[in-house]
Every structure is written in structure tokens, then in C-alpha cells.
Design a protein around this motif. Structure first.
Motif, PDB file in Angstrom:
ATOM      1  N   GLU A   1      38.398 -29.412  55.161  1.00 15.14           N
ATOM      2  CA  GLU A   1      39.634 -28.683  55.479  1.00 15.14           C
ATOM      3  C   GLU A   1      40.726 -29.659  55.902  1.00 15.14           C
ATOM      4  N   GLU A   2      40.333 -30.673  56.686  1.00 17.32           N
ATOM      5  CA  GLU A   2      41.310 -31.642  57.178  1.00 17.32           C
ATOM      6  C   GLU A   2      41.796 -32.576  56.079  1.00 17.32           C
ATOM      7  N   ALA A   3      41.202 -32.470  54.912  1.00 24.25           N
ATOM      8  CA  ALA A   3      41.632 -33.259  53.758  1.00 24.25           C
ATOM      9  C   ALA A   3      42.492 -32.427  52.821  1.00 24.25           C
ATOM     10  N   GLY A   4      43.057 -31.337  53.352  1.00 19.95           N
ATOM     11  CA  GLY A   4      43.948 -30.516  52.537  1.00 19.95           C
ATOM     12  C   GLY A   4      43.292 -29.260  51.993  1.00 19.95           C
ATOM     13  N   LEU A   5      42.371 -28.665  52.761  1.00 19.60           N
ATOM     14  CA  LEU A   5      41.717 -27.398  52.406  1.00 19.60           C
ATOM     15  C   LEU A   5      40.855 -27.529  51.161  1.00 19.60           C
ATOM     16  N   ARG A   6      40.337 -28.721  50.887  1.00 19.22           N
ATOM     17  CA  ARG A   6      39.681 -28.967  49.605  1.00 19.22           C
ATOM     18  C   ARG A   6      38.401 -28.151  49.411  1.00 19.22           C
ATOM     19  N   GLY A   7      37.588 -28.009  50.467  1.00 21.74           N
ATOM     20  CA  GLY A   7      36.353 -27.247  50.322  1.00 21.74           C
ATOM     21  C   GLY A   7      36.602 -25.780  50.054  1.00 21.74           C
ATOM     22  N   ALA A   8      37.544 -25.190  50.764  1.00 22.87           N
ATOM     23  CA  ALA A   8      37.876 -23.778  50.559  1.00 22.87           C
ATOM     24  C   ALA A   8      38.497 -23.564  49.179  1.00 22.87           C
ATOM     25  N   LYS A   9      39.329 -24.486  48.753  1.00 19.42           N
ATOM     26  CA  LYS A   9      39.939 -24.352  47.420  1.00 19.42           C
ATOM     27  C   LYS A   9      38.872 -24.400  46.333  1.00 19.42           C
ATOM     28  N   TRP A  10      37.920 -25.315  46.514  1.00 22.66           N
ATOM     29  CA  TRP A  10      36.848 -25.397  45.528  1.00 22.66           C
ATOM     30  C   TRP A  10      36.041 -24.105  45.504  1.00 22.66           C
ATOM     31  N   TYR A  11      35.765 -23.548  46.682  1.00 23.01           N
ATOM     32  CA  TYR A  11      34.989 -22.313  46.759  1.00 23.01           C
ATOM     33  C   TYR A  11      35.696 -21.176  46.024  1.00 23.01           C
ATOM     34  N   VAL A  12      37.000 -21.088  46.206  1.00 25.13           N
ATOM     35  CA  VAL A  12      37.776 -20.045  45.523  1.00 25.13           C
ATOM     36  C   VAL A  12      37.708 -20.231  44.013  1.00 25.13           C
ATOM     37  N   THR A  13      37.808 -21.480  43.568  1.00 26.38           N
ATOM     38  CA  THR A  13      37.720 -21.760  42.133  1.00 26.38           C
ATOM     39  C   THR A  13      36.339 -21.392  41.590  1.00 26.38           C
ATOM     40  N   ALA A  14      35.298 -21.735  42.345  1.00 28.42           N
ATOM     41  CA  ALA A  14      33.929 -21.505  41.879  1.00 28.42           C
ATOM     42  C   ALA A  14      33.507 -20.042  41.966  1.00 28.42           C
ATOM     43  N   HIS A  15      34.008 -19.321  42.966  1.00 29.12           N
ATOM     44  CA  HIS A  15      33.525 -17.962  43.232  1.00 29.12           C
ATOM     45  C   HIS A  15      34.602 -16.884  43.090  1.00 29.12           C
ATOM     46  N   GLY A  16      35.778 -17.267  42.615  1.00 26.45           N
ATOM     47  CA  GLY A  16      36.884 -16.320  42.534  1.00 26.45           C
ATOM     48  C   GLY A  16      36.573 -15.075  41.729  1.00 26.45           C
ATOM     49  N   LYS A  17      36.011 -15.237  40.550  1.00 29.57           N
ATOM     50  CA  LYS A  17      35.695 -14.078  39.702  1.00 29.57           C
ATOM     51  C   LYS A  17      34.663 -13.196  40.361  1.00 29.57           C
ATOM     52  N   GLU A  18      33.669 -13.825  40.965  1.00 28.84           N
ATOM     53  CA  GLU A  18      32.620 -13.068  41.649  1.00 28.84           C
ATOM     54  C   GLU A  18      33.194 -12.264  42.811  1.00 28.84           C
ATOM     55  N   MET A  19      34.102 -12.877  43.585  1.00 28.44           N
ATOM     56  CA  MET A  19      34.675 -12.194  44.746  1.00 28.44           C
ATOM     57  C   MET A  19      35.527 -11.005  44.325  1.00 28.44           C
ATOM     58  N   LYS A  20      36.169 -11.115  43.175  1.00 25.54           N
ATOM     59  CA  LYS A  20      37.065 -10.040  42.749  1.00 25.54           C
ATOM     60  C   LYS A  20      36.331  -8.864  42.106  1.00 25.54           C
ATOM     61  N   LYS A  21      35.030  -8.999  41.900  1.00 23.28           N
ATOM     62  CA  LYS A  21      34.263  -7.879  41.373  1.00 23.28           C
ATOM     63  C   LYS A  21      34.081  -6.784  42.418  1.00 23.28           C
ATOM     64  N   LEU A  22      34.192  -7.167  43.686  1.00 24.59           N
ATOM     65  CA  LEU A  22      34.100  -6.220  44.805  1.00 24.59           C
ATOM     66  C   LEU A  22      35.310  -6.422  45.700  1.00 24.59           C
ATOM     67  N   PRO A  23      35.727  -5.384  46.440  1.00 22.97           N
ATOM     68  CA  PRO A  23      36.759  -5.609  47.457  1.00 22.97           C
ATOM     69  C   PRO A  23      36.256  -6.661  48.456  1.00 22.97           C
ATOM     70  N   THR A  24      36.959  -7.782  48.543  1.00 19.12           N
ATOM     71  CA  THR A  24      36.525  -8.904  49.377  1.00 19.12           C
ATOM     72  C   THR A  24      37.619  -9.278  50.355  1.00 19.12           C
ATOM     73  N   PHE A  25      37.231  -9.576  51.586  1.00 24.71           N
ATOM     74  CA  PHE A  25      38.168  -9.963  52.640  1.00 24.71           C
ATOM     75  C   PHE A  25      37.722 -11.296  53.228  1.00 24.71           C
ATOM     76  N   GLY A  26      38.697 -12.088  53.672  1.00 21.52           N
ATOM     77  CA  GLY A  26      38.389 -13.372  54.284  1.00 21.52           C
ATOM     78  C   GLY A  26      38.849 -13.432  55.728  1.00 21.52           C
ATOM     79  N   LEU A  27      37.934 -13.771  56.632  1.00 15.53           N
ATOM     80  CA  LEU A  27      38.259 -13.978  58.040  1.00 15.53           C
ATOM     81  C   LEU A  27      37.972 -15.437  58.376  1.00 15.53           C
ATOM     82  N   PHE A  28      39.005 -16.172  58.731  1.00 16.42           N
ATOM     83  CA  PHE A  28      38.869 -17.597  59.011  1.00 16.42           C
ATOM     84  C   PHE A  28      39.110 -17.855  60.492  1.00 16.42           C
ATOM     85  N   LEU A  29      38.266 -18.694  61.075  1.00 22.35           N
ATOM     86  CA  LEU A  29      38.295 -18.952  62.514  1.00 22.35           C
ATOM     87  C   LEU A  29      38.623 -20.411  62.755  1.00 22.35           C
ATOM     88  N   ASP A  30      39.629 -20.654  63.578  1.00 25.77           N
ATOM     89  CA  ASP A  30      40.050 -22.040  63.823  1.00 25.77           C
ATOM     90  C   ASP A  30      40.668 -22.131  65.216  1.00 25.77           C
TER      91      ASP A  30
END
Length: 403
Positions: free
Chosen positions: A261-290
Motif C-alpha cells: 500500500e505504501e508503494a502506491g496501493l499496488r497490492g490492492a490494485k493488483w487484487y482488483v485487476t485479478a478479482h474484479g470480474k469475480e467481485m462484480k458477479k455479486l453485490p460486493t462492498f469494500g471496508l478498509f481499515l487504516d
């Protein structure tokens, strides 16, 4: 409040991680150790837990700054010699600053070495049919120490604003001088004054050459505190599945430890790229804690100025309502400086998301991105309050009570 029963576990998790693992540079072995620790813990509480590897250039996000300083200096020098070249240097430096550091784009990442990062993902299935999904996330890594923030403290912000204004002035002055140069009017007093102003502001922007070290900070608040709450949620769900407390009927809960995350949100961006289609098959919500350290600064993020992310209004209202029902005063705020992993979901993936903080973001607190980010600054109560709020939000989503 059920979450109070997990307070000691969460606080102990932070203490043990600081002792046994320590600071966690993006894509480092220490960051991976934390991911593997969570994966091992989540085997008992999740229906599945896995490490997901990706590659990125973690030093690019801040590593470009010395080059931007050199480009500013070159633009200031060539302003007097060859204005078109000055404009080229100024535009290159300003573009790097804007796209890489402000907008969190991989603008110059190809120039920096690649490393492997590891996200960790645990899945908790509901009792019944899966009809919706909640991703609850915190980031694994800790930031490099920001020299200017540690040394200048609150004064660092006006210095950075003035330095950034210098970049804009340099770009505008170089463009004006270039146009005047082609028109044969470059020697007018106004252009000489602009050039002098750009030279005068260079020492301020020059401080960016030493903006950060390559030594990561402990990262207790940012973001072991958030990770501990996600780990606490895993423990809560494990217990709740046996009965007695709320457990989702139709909502799948995904526990997500995001790398880099401290390198520019790279891990989260990759996750969205890898799992984006899967997440959109169902209503999906994101809760981020920082930034969980003091519950009196309980905050839900509606927007982020730098990333341009606009978080889901319904989810934001749901968080405010859930906090109010507990008698907690929660503020809705826009993040003015930096970005959160929620931006990767909201902006890149179109997933309704928000970020929950217990951090005073109205000022530069001394333990933010400095060696002072230690466990002593974290109130254990902030962890249990945040965990309870997350459980309450998940319950409302499960019951389709999004505001």
C-alpha cells in the motif's frame, strides 16, 4: 459490546508483530512474514486462506523524487538559455509528480526494479446461499520514514505546499517564456521576474531530494492496527459461527491483507485487476481499515483529494448510522493528503467502498510515517470500537440495510 472480548488479542497481535517481525518495507521478506502469519492463523477461522503473489516496482512511488528535483533544477537553468528545453524538463518533472505521487498511477514504474509482493486472502462463507460479499482489508507494509515530516513536524505541510506551488510556477513560467522566445519578446521584465521566482523556490523543492529514507518505520498505527482488527474479525467470526453472536446468513466475508500500500496501493490494485470480474458477479462492498489509534477520531472517508476517489455514499451513511446507534461520534471527512487502498476499489474497480480511520487527519500527527509510529500511541479501545463497527456494518449489509 462483543468486540471488547477481542481487544487484548488485537493489541497483543500488534505487540507481537512489532517484536517478532518489525518494520515491513513493501514487498520485503518482513511484509511476507506478516502475510504468512495471517494465512496460518486464518486456516482455523476461514473456509479458505491463501497467499496471492504479484509483481510491482515498490520503490518507484517515492523513488522518482530525486529525479524530479534534478528536472526542476535543469528547467530553472535552461529557462535563461533555451526555454523550449526548460519547458520539456518542467513538464517531465511535473508529470512525474502528478501521475505517480498524486494520482497513484504507475507512470515511471518501468524505470525501477521489480519485486514480488504477497497479498493474503481468507474467505468466510455464510450459513446460507451467498448473495453478497464484503471485503474487509488493511495493509501489511509500513512506510519509509519521511524525513521532512519527522524533522519539520507540522511545518512540513506548508513547506510541501510552497514547494509544489514552485513546480506549477516553473511549468507555467517555462511555457510562457517559450512562447515569448518564439515571438522574440523573451527579454521582457515579467519573464525575468518569473525566472527569478522559480530559482528562489528551488531550495524548497530541493528538500524533496531528501524527502524520505529507505528505512521503514515500525508501522504500529499505519497499519498493524488495521491488520489486527481484520485478524480480530477472523476470530470473532470463528466464534460466532458456533452461535450466540451475529454471523452472516447470506454475506461472504473476505479478509484481505494488502501488500505494498505504501508503494502506491499496488497490492490492492493488483487484487482488483485479478478479482474484479469475480467481485462484480455479486453485490460486493469494500471496508478498509487504516490509522486506528484513538476512537475519539473515528472517521469514515467519503472522498480522497489526491487519488480522486469518491467512495460509496450509501456505505458511508451506513457507517455513520451504525456508529450513531452505538452512541459513538463519527465524522465524515475527505482525505486531503495521500490515498488509501479503498481508492483502488472505488476508482479502479467500481466496487462500493470506504475507509474507516481512528486518526486525526486534520493535522500531521507525530507518529505518522515516522519512527514514532509505535504501539504506545495506540489505545486498545480504538481496536474494539473499530471491530464492533465493522461487525455492525456487515450485519446491516447482510440484512440489506444499506442506508
Amino acid at each position: 459490546m462483543v468486540a471488547e472480548g477481542y481487544r487484548d488479542y488485537m493489541y497483543g497481535f500488534i505487540r507481537n508483530a512489532l517484536t517478532e517481525i518489525g518494520p515491513r518495507e513493501s514487498c520485503s521478506e518482513n511484509e511476507k512474514k506478516l502475510a504468512r502469519l495471517l494465512a496460518e492463523e486464518w486456516k482455523a477461522s476461514c473456509d479458505g486462506a491463501a497467499l496471492e503473489r504479484f509483481t510491482c516496482s515498490p520503490t518507484a512511488f517515492l523513488g522518482f523524487l530525486p529525479f524530479a528535483v534534478v528536472l526542476y533544477l535543469a528547467a530553472a537553468v535552461f529557462y535563461w538559455i533555451l526555454p523550449p528545453l526548460s519547458l520539456l524538463f518542467a513538464a517531465a518533472g511535473a508529470s512525474m509528480l502528478f501521475f505517480e505521487m498524486v494520482r497513484y498511477r504507475e507512470f515511471v514504474d518501468f524505470l525501477f526494479p521489480k519485486k514480488e509482493g504477497e497479498n493474503v486472502v481468507g474467505t468466510v462463507r455464510p450459513r446460507g446461499e451467498v448473495k453478497r460479499r464484503v471485503v474487509v482489508s488493511a495493509h501489511l507494509d509500513s512506510a519509509y520514514e519521511f524525513n521532512l515530516w519527522y524533522l519539520l513536524k507540522g511545518a512540513a505541510i506548508p513547506v510541501m505546499i510552497a514547494a509544489s506551488a514552485g513546480v506549477v510556477l516553473m511549468l507555467g513560467a517555462a511555457a510562457a517564456e517559450t512562447a515569448a522566445w518564439f515571438a522574440g519578446t523573451a527579454d521582457m521584465p515579467i519573464y525575468r521576474a518569473l525566472g527569478a521566482a522559480c530559482m528562489a523556490l528551488f531550495p524548497l523543492f530541493g528538500l524533496f531530494f531528501f524527502f524520505h529514507t529507505y528505512k521503514p518505520v515500525p508501522g504500529a498505527m499505519d497499519d498493524l492496527s488495521g491488520v489486527s482488527v481484520v485478524a480480530g474479525l477472523a476470530r470473532y467470526l470463528q466464534d460466532a459461527r458456533k452461535g450466540g453472536s451475529f454471523f452472516p446468513e447470506h454475506t461472504e466475508v473476505v479478509l484481505f491483507g494488502a501488500a505494498a500500500e505504501e508503494a502506491g496501493l499496488r497490492g490492492a490494485k493488483w487484487y482488483v485487476t485479478a478479482h474484479g470480474k469475480e467481485m462484480k458477479k455479486l453485490p460486493t462492498f469494500g471496508l478498509f481499515l487504516d490509522g486506528i489509534y484513538d476512537e475519539k477520531f473515528l472517521t469514515v472517508v467519503s472522498r480522497e483529494l489526491f487519488t480522486g476517489a469518491k467512495h460509496d455514499p450509501g456505505l458511508v451513511r451506513t457507517a455513520l448510522s451504525a456508529a450513531a446507534d452505538r452512541g459513538w461520534r463519527m465524522k465524515k471527512k475527505m482525505v486531503l493528503l495521500g490515498g488509501t487502498d479503498a481508492a483502488a476499489f472505488s476508482r479502479e474497480g467500481g466496487i462500493p467502498s470506504t475507509c474507516i480511520l481512528c486518526q486525526d487527519i486534520s493535522r500531521l500527527v507525530p507518529n505518522y510515517h515516522t519512527r514514532n509510529d509505535t504501539i504506545e500511541h495506540i489505545r486498545p479501545e480504538s481496536l474494539s470500537v473499530t471491530l464492533q463497527l465493522v461487525v455492525d456494518i456487515i450485519e446491516r449489509i447482510d440484512k440489506e440495510q444499506i442506508e
